[in-house]
Motif scaffolding. Structure first.
Motif, PDB file in Angstrom:
ATOM      1  N   VAL A  71       0.835  -1.203   0.000  1.00  0.00           N
ATOM      2  CA  VAL A  71       0.000   0.000   0.000  1.00  0.00           C
ATOM      3  C   VAL A  71       0.869   1.252   0.000  1.00  0.00           C
ATOM      4  CG1 VAL A  71      -1.633   1.358   1.376  1.00  0.00           C
ATOM      5  CG2 VAL A  71      -2.021  -1.087   1.031  1.00  0.00           C
ATOM      6  N   ASN A  72       1.855   1.300   0.866  1.00  0.00           N
ATOM      7  CA  ASN A  72       2.699   2.491   0.979  1.00  0.00           C
ATOM      8  C   ASN A  72       3.512   2.745  -0.285  1.00  0.00           C
ATOM      9  OD1 ASN A  72       1.884   3.210   3.585  1.00  0.00           O
ATOM     10  ND2 ASN A  72       3.380   1.840   4.523  1.00  0.00           N
ATOM     11  N   VAL A  73       4.165   1.728  -0.790  1.00  0.00           N
ATOM     12  CA  VAL A  73       5.030   1.902  -1.954  1.00  0.00           C
ATOM     13  C   VAL A  73       4.205   2.198  -3.210  1.00  0.00           C
ATOM     14  CG1 VAL A  73       6.736   0.770  -3.443  1.00  0.00           C
ATOM     15  CG2 VAL A  73       6.903   0.535  -0.963  1.00  0.00           C
ATOM     16  N   LEU A  74       3.104   1.499  -3.386  1.00  0.00           N
ATOM     17  CA  LEU A  74       2.261   1.769  -4.552  1.00  0.00           C
ATOM     18  C   LEU A  74       1.667   3.172  -4.501  1.00  0.00           C
ATOM     19  CD1 LEU A  74       0.503  -1.675  -5.016  1.00  0.00           C
ATOM     20  CD2 LEU A  74       2.011  -0.546  -6.640  1.00  0.00           C
ATOM     21  N   ASN A  75       1.251   3.624  -3.329  1.00  0.00           N
ATOM     22  CA  ASN A  75       0.719   4.979  -3.221  1.00  0.00           C
ATOM     23  C   ASN A  75       1.783   6.028  -3.560  1.00  0.00           C
ATOM     24  OD1 ASN A  75      -1.975   4.482  -2.662  1.00  0.00           O
ATOM     25  ND2 ASN A  75      -1.638   4.339  -0.469  1.00  0.00           N
ATOM     26  N   LYS A  76       3.013   5.811  -3.122  1.00  0.00           N
ATOM     27  CA  LYS A  76       4.095   6.740  -3.472  1.00  0.00           C
ATOM     28  C   LYS A  76       4.321   6.766  -4.977  1.00  0.00           C
ATOM     29  CE  LYS A  76       6.982   5.610   0.280  1.00  0.00           C
ATOM     30  NZ  LYS A  76       8.352   5.396   0.762  1.00  0.00           N
ATOM     31  N   ALA A  77       4.324   5.579  -5.594  1.00  0.00           N
ATOM     32  CA  ALA A  77       4.551   5.489  -7.037  1.00  0.00           C
ATOM     33  C   ALA A  77       3.411   6.159  -7.809  1.00  0.00           C
ATOM     34  CB  ALA A  77       4.697   4.027  -7.459  1.00  0.00           C
ATOM     35  N   ILE A  78       2.194   5.950  -7.374  1.00  0.00           N
ATOM     36  CA  ILE A  78       1.038   6.558  -8.041  1.00  0.00           C
ATOM     37  C   ILE A  78       1.091   8.078  -7.922  1.00  0.00           C
ATOM     38  CG2 ILE A  78      -1.485   6.819  -7.917  1.00  0.00           C
ATOM     39  CD1 ILE A  78      -1.530   3.769  -7.191  1.00  0.00           C
ATOM     40  N   THR A  79       1.503   8.578  -6.764  1.00  0.00           N
ATOM     41  CA  THR A  79       1.635  10.023  -6.579  1.00  0.00           C
ATOM     42  C   THR A  79       2.659  10.589  -7.559  1.00  0.00           C
ATOM     43  OG1 THR A  79       0.998   9.895  -4.256  1.00  0.00           O
ATOM     44  CG2 THR A  79       2.249  11.832  -4.934  1.00  0.00           C
ATOM     45  N   LYS A  80       3.803   9.916  -7.700  1.00  0.00           N
ATOM     46  CA  LYS A  80       4.821  10.372  -8.647  1.00  0.00           C
ATOM     47  C   LYS A  80       4.295  10.325 -10.087  1.00  0.00           C
ATOM     48  CE  LYS A  80       9.095   9.287  -6.197  1.00  0.00           C
ATOM     49  NZ  LYS A  80      10.313   8.452  -6.228  1.00  0.00           N
ATOM     50  N   ALA A  81       3.577   9.252 -10.429  1.00  0.00           N
ATOM     51  CA  ALA A  81       3.032   9.123 -11.787  1.00  0.00           C
ATOM     52  C   ALA A  81       2.038  10.246 -12.076  1.00  0.00           C
ATOM     53  CB  ALA A  81       2.369   7.762 -11.956  1.00  0.00           C
ATOM     54  N   THR A  82       1.244  10.586 -11.094  1.00  0.00           N
ATOM     55  CA  THR A  82       0.253  11.664 -11.271  1.00  0.00           C
ATOM     56  C   THR A  82       0.943  12.992 -11.509  1.00  0.00           C
ATOM     57  OG1 THR A  82      -1.309  10.467  -9.878  1.00  0.00           O
ATOM     58  CG2 THR A  82      -1.721  12.810 -10.189  1.00  0.00           C
ATOM     59  N   GLN A  83       2.084  13.208 -10.866  1.00  0.00           N
ATOM     60  CA  GLN A  83       2.823  14.460 -11.036  1.00  0.00           C
ATOM     61  C   GLN A  83       3.434  14.563 -12.427  1.00  0.00           C
ATOM     62  OE1 GLN A  83       5.499  14.282  -7.713  1.00  0.00           O
ATOM     63  NE2 GLN A  83       3.971  15.045  -6.272  1.00  0.00           N
ATOM     64  N   VAL A  84       3.775  13.415 -13.018  1.00  0.00           N
ATOM     65  CA  VAL A  84       4.336  13.423 -14.377  1.00  0.00           C
ATOM     66  C   VAL A  84       3.272  13.917 -15.330  1.00  0.00           C
ATOM     67  CG1 VAL A  84       5.156  11.979 -16.279  1.00  0.00           C
ATOM     68  CG2 VAL A  84       6.015  11.597 -13.964  1.00  0.00           C
TER      69      VAL A  84
END
Length: 84
Positions: A71-84
């Motif tokens: 949950v933690n790692v996927l949420n961080k990755a999704i946040t970064k993807a959204t910023q791209v």
């Protein structure tokens, strides 16, 4: 009147083509994220499609901990993807 309508249709098609090209480009942008201790890492595209998950064997012993890591790692990755 028909000229305006045809011009608008052309612009709509042009916008759709640009959107498709952007989607294709975002599929090629990869985002890597890992837990602070490096026991779990994920790779997703900028379109938020999951590509890879690497799990250290030590996390397989504790289901609840593994779920928290995911949950933690996927949420961080999704946040970064959204910023791209």
């Amino acid at each position: 009147m028909f000229g305006d309508l045809m011009g608008m249709m052309g612009k709509i098609k042009e916008t759709q083509a640009k959107m498709e090209a952007t989607k294709a480009r975002l599929d090629s942008v990869l985002i890597d994220e890992k837990s602070s201790d490096g026991l779990l890492s994920v790779t997703i595209t900028a379109n938020r499609t999951l590509r890879e998950i690497h799990i250290d064997d030590s996390l397989l012993q504790d289901k609840e901990m593994l779920e928290d890591y995911l949950v933690n790692v996927l949420n961080k990755a999704i946040t970064k993807a959204t910023q791209v």
